[in-house]
Scaffold this motif. Structure first.
Motif, mmCIF file in Angstrom:
data_model
loop_
_atom_site.group_PDB
_atom_site.id
_atom_site.type_symbol
_atom_site.label_atom_id
_atom_site.label_comp_id
_atom_site.label_asym_id
_atom_site.label_seq_id
_atom_site.Cartn_x
_atom_site.Cartn_y
_atom_site.Cartn_z
ATOM 1 N N ASP A 80 -36.634 43.852 -74.619
ATOM 2 C CA ASP A 80 -36.799 42.625 -75.139
ATOM 3 C C ASP A 80 -36.218 41.498 -74.091
ATOM 4 O OD1 ASP A 80 -38.328 43.496 -77.292
ATOM 5 O OD2 ASP A 80 -36.539 43.243 -78.748
ATOM 6 N N LYS A 81 -35.014 41.801 -73.745
ATOM 7 C CA LYS A 81 -34.232 40.849 -72.577
ATOM 8 C C LYS A 81 -35.155 40.657 -71.461
ATOM 9 C CE LYS A 81 -29.822 39.682 -71.168
ATOM 10 N NZ LYS A 81 -28.351 40.165 -71.090
ATOM 11 N N LEU A 82 -35.334 41.930 -70.975
ATOM 12 C CA LEU A 82 -36.334 42.050 -69.817
ATOM 13 C C LEU A 82 -37.588 41.259 -69.854
ATOM 14 C CD1 LEU A 82 -35.514 45.684 -68.560
ATOM 15 C CD2 LEU A 82 -34.851 43.417 -67.314
ATOM 16 N N LYS A 83 -38.377 41.418 -71.080
ATOM 17 C CA LYS A 83 -39.444 40.996 -71.103
ATOM 18 C C LYS A 83 -39.540 39.564 -71.229
ATOM 19 C CE LYS A 83 -43.866 40.891 -72.739
ATOM 20 N NZ LYS A 83 -44.139 39.623 -73.347
ATOM 21 N N ALA A 84 -38.495 38.859 -71.888
ATOM 22 C CA ALA A 84 -38.146 37.617 -72.133
ATOM 23 C C ALA A 84 -37.975 36.738 -70.644
ATOM 24 C CB ALA A 84 -36.985 37.237 -72.987
ATOM 25 N N TRP A 85 -37.085 37.301 -69.844
ATOM 26 C CA TRP A 85 -36.888 36.864 -68.469
ATOM 27 C C TRP A 85 -38.358 36.852 -67.780
ATOM 28 C CZ3 TRP A 85 -32.299 40.294 -67.369
ATOM 29 C CH2 TRP A 85 -31.110 39.768 -67.850
ATOM 30 N N LEU A 86 -39.200 37.981 -67.809
ATOM 31 C CA LEU A 86 -40.487 38.089 -67.344
ATOM 32 C C LEU A 86 -41.519 36.899 -67.639
ATOM 33 C CD1 LEU A 86 -42.346 39.921 -65.417
ATOM 34 C CD2 LEU A 86 -43.105 40.938 -67.625
ATOM 35 N N ASP A 87 -41.513 36.702 -69.190
ATOM 36 C CA ASP A 87 -42.223 35.715 -69.416
ATOM 37 C C ASP A 87 -41.897 34.288 -68.938
ATOM 38 O OD1 ASP A 87 -43.645 37.448 -71.096
ATOM 39 O OD2 ASP A 87 -42.610 37.108 -72.844
ATOM 40 N N GLY A 88 -40.579 33.888 -68.629
ATOM 41 C CA GLY A 88 -40.241 32.659 -68.081
ATOM 42 C C GLY A 88 -40.698 32.565 -66.845
ATOM 43 N N PHE A 89 -41.142 33.492 -65.805
ATOM 44 C CA PHE A 89 -42.046 33.208 -64.788
ATOM 45 C C PHE A 89 -43.416 32.979 -64.829
ATOM 46 C CE2 PHE A 89 -37.769 35.452 -63.482
ATOM 47 C CZ PHE A 89 -37.590 35.074 -62.443
ATOM 48 N N ARG A 90 -43.850 32.995 -65.956
ATOM 49 C CA ARG A 90 -45.444 32.979 -66.005
ATOM 50 C C ARG A 90 -45.634 31.536 -65.934
ATOM 51 N NH1 ARG A 90 -47.599 37.579 -68.116
ATOM 52 N NH2 ARG A 90 -45.868 38.895 -69.313
ATOM 53 N N PRO A 91 -46.869 30.918 -65.275
ATOM 54 C CA PRO A 91 -47.689 31.943 -64.816
ATOM 55 C C PRO A 91 -47.643 32.402 -63.531
ATOM 56 C CG PRO A 91 -48.528 29.712 -64.484
ATOM 57 C CD PRO A 91 -47.142 29.712 -65.332
ATOM 58 N N ARG A 124 -51.708 44.373 -72.922
ATOM 59 C CA ARG A 124 -52.209 43.302 -73.918
ATOM 60 C C ARG A 124 -51.122 42.716 -74.505
ATOM 61 N NH1 ARG A 124 -57.089 44.419 -78.510
ATOM 62 N NH2 ARG A 124 -58.245 43.638 -76.530
ATOM 63 N N ALA A 125 -50.099 43.232 -74.733
ATOM 64 C CA ALA A 125 -48.714 42.569 -75.148
ATOM 65 C C ALA A 125 -47.732 41.828 -74.148
ATOM 66 C CB ALA A 125 -47.704 43.621 -75.706
ATOM 67 N N GLY A 126 -48.428 41.853 -72.820
ATOM 68 C CA GLY A 126 -47.829 41.211 -71.703
ATOM 69 C C GLY A 126 -46.823 41.886 -71.061
ATOM 70 N N SER A 130 -42.906 31.864 -54.678
ATOM 71 C CA SER A 130 -43.856 31.047 -55.545
ATOM 72 C C SER A 130 -42.977 30.997 -56.867
ATOM 73 C CB SER A 130 -45.048 31.644 -55.848
ATOM 74 O OG SER A 130 -44.634 33.244 -56.330
ATOM 75 N N SER A 131 -41.941 31.733 -57.139
ATOM 76 C CA SER A 131 -41.067 31.710 -58.417
ATOM 77 C C SER A 131 -39.973 30.742 -58.267
ATOM 78 C CB SER A 131 -40.293 32.900 -58.565
ATOM 79 O OG SER A 131 -41.326 34.081 -58.578
ATOM 80 N N ARG A 132 -39.763 30.153 -57.143
ATOM 81 C CA ARG A 132 -38.749 28.925 -57.189
ATOM 82 C C ARG A 132 -39.106 27.745 -58.110
ATOM 83 N NH1 ARG A 132 -38.787 28.882 -50.599
ATOM 84 N NH2 ARG A 132 -37.732 30.773 -50.128
ATOM 85 N N GLY A 133 -37.970 27.220 -58.957
ATOM 86 C CA GLY A 133 -38.246 26.365 -59.950
ATOM 87 C C GLY A 133 -38.684 26.898 -61.257
ATOM 88 N N LYS A 134 -38.932 28.333 -61.264
ATOM 89 C CA LYS A 134 -39.401 28.720 -62.656
ATOM 90 C C LYS A 134 -37.934 29.626 -63.139
ATOM 91 C CE LYS A 134 -44.151 29.570 -61.835
ATOM 92 N NZ LYS A 134 -45.336 30.692 -61.706
ATOM 93 N N ALA A 135 -37.819 29.555 -64.427
ATOM 94 C CA ALA A 135 -36.887 30.421 -65.082
ATOM 95 C C ALA A 135 -35.521 30.005 -64.810
ATOM 96 C CB ALA A 135 -37.209 31.910 -64.932
ATOM 97 N N GLN A 136 -35.424 28.683 -64.233
ATOM 98 C CA GLN A 136 -34.046 28.298 -63.805
ATOM 99 C C GLN A 136 -32.817 28.510 -64.639
ATOM 100 O OE1 GLN A 136 -33.112 27.269 -60.704
ATOM 101 N NE2 GLN A 136 -35.199 28.219 -60.194
ATOM 102 N N ALA A 137 -33.314 28.491 -66.112
ATOM 103 C CA ALA A 137 -32.091 28.699 -67.018
ATOM 104 C C ALA A 137 -31.556 30.029 -66.886
ATOM 105 C CB ALA A 137 -32.675 28.165 -68.414
ATOM 106 N N PHE A 138 -32.083 30.961 -66.465
ATOM 107 C CA PHE A 138 -31.605 32.340 -66.405
ATOM 108 C C PHE A 138 -31.717 32.950 -65.053
ATOM 109 C CE2 PHE A 138 -35.712 33.863 -67.427
ATOM 110 C CZ PHE A 138 -36.177 32.807 -68.603
#
Length: 280
Positions: A11-22, A197-199, A254-262
């Motif tokens: 769940d922790k890894l998945k939450a981090w992954l979602d922080g980089f979307r799209p 389907r679940a991301g 392309s990930s710069r600026g995304k998910a900065q909080a963590f």
């Protein structure tokens, strides 16, 4: 690491992954090429295909025929890649997964090799190789697969953790064994359809742990559906894929600026962790 701790890690890894979307389209394309080859190679190798991973890549990307390998082995690679494309497209649709979709997955795997049986339930009774487990009689398959599809779309199943749900679907399908051949590949594709389907990224069961995987399925079948060993194996495969994709994301421009909080937390975690991220 116990069952619940692994789910918390997922769940922790998945939450981090979602922080980089799209995700950047170039990165998505690179991941697809990587997992098309890896998933196809390992899933086919588990079933006895002798093409190596590099040979599988040549067949998929260059259309090259590898000397000394059978035509069927080449066609298995092509069919599996087409089935991956199918589940990835299906995962984007908000529709139920029923018998037709499952038969279509199987059809794509086998239609170039055995068109008579592709997408058709077996008409003979079979036993699991190397065990005393007898699969359900062939005349029960239509009802069992209807019941499986009902469960697959039920509220109780959909309320499960996505990785538990995908693992249970894999096990239930394999234990019905609806086709004469191609059940394992179909089960792993179905499992990954539910994960995508679940991301989640594709979870690859490595051919190197083939015996552990087969034993985990047999253990459940012989011990009143105890899936503890299979859960452990699929959880580890899921964690490994999540860690790998995160490693690529944190180094992508392309990930710069995304998910900065963590972002730093992820970087520190990946620096400490091995393949399964157990170093926390």
């Amino acid at each position: 690491m116990n069952y619940r701790l692994k789910l918390e890690r997922i769940d922790k890894l998945k939450a981090w992954l979602d922080g980089f979307r799209p995700f950047d389209s170039t990165l998505v394309a690179e991941l697809k090429k990587l997992y098309d080859v890896r998933f196809t190679y390992n899933s086919n190798a588990i079933e006895g295909n002798t093409l190596t991973q590099s040979e599988t890549e040549l067949v998929l990307t260059k259309g090259i025929t590898v000397g000394g390998k059978t035509l069927d082995e080449h066609l298995e690679v092509i069919g599996h890649k087409q089935a991956i494309d199918y589940i990835e497209n299906l995962a984007q649709k908000d529709t139920e997964i029923n018998e037709w979709e499952i038969k279509q997955i199987h059809n794509l795997i086998l239609r170039k090799i055995n068109p008579e049986e592709a997408g058709s339930y077996r008409t003979l009774d079979v036993m699991a190789a190397g065990t005393n487990y007898r699969y359900p009689a062939h005349y029960l398959l239509s009802q069992l697969m209807r019941d499986f599809a009902i469960w697959l779309n039920s509220e109780s199943a959909l309320r499960l953790h996505p990785v538990e749900y995908a693992t249970m679907a894999h096990y239930r399908f394999v234990s019905i064994h609806p086709f004469r051949d191609g059940n394992g590949r179909s089960a792993r594709l179905l499992m990954n359809l539910l994960l995508i389907r679940a991301g989640y990224p594709i979870a690859v069961i490595d051919n190197q742990i083939r015996n552990d995987y087969i034993n985990a399925l047999a253990y459940g079948q012989q011990n009143q559906d105890d899936l503890s060993q299979l859960f452990e194996l699929i959880f580890d495969a899921t964690i490994s894929s999540l860690v790998e994709v995160l490693r690529l994301l944190v180094t992508a421009s392309s990930s710069r600026g995304k998910a900065q909080a963590f972002y730093q937390e992820i970087t520190d975690f990946l620096d400490r962790s091995g393949g399964l991220g157990d170093g926390e």
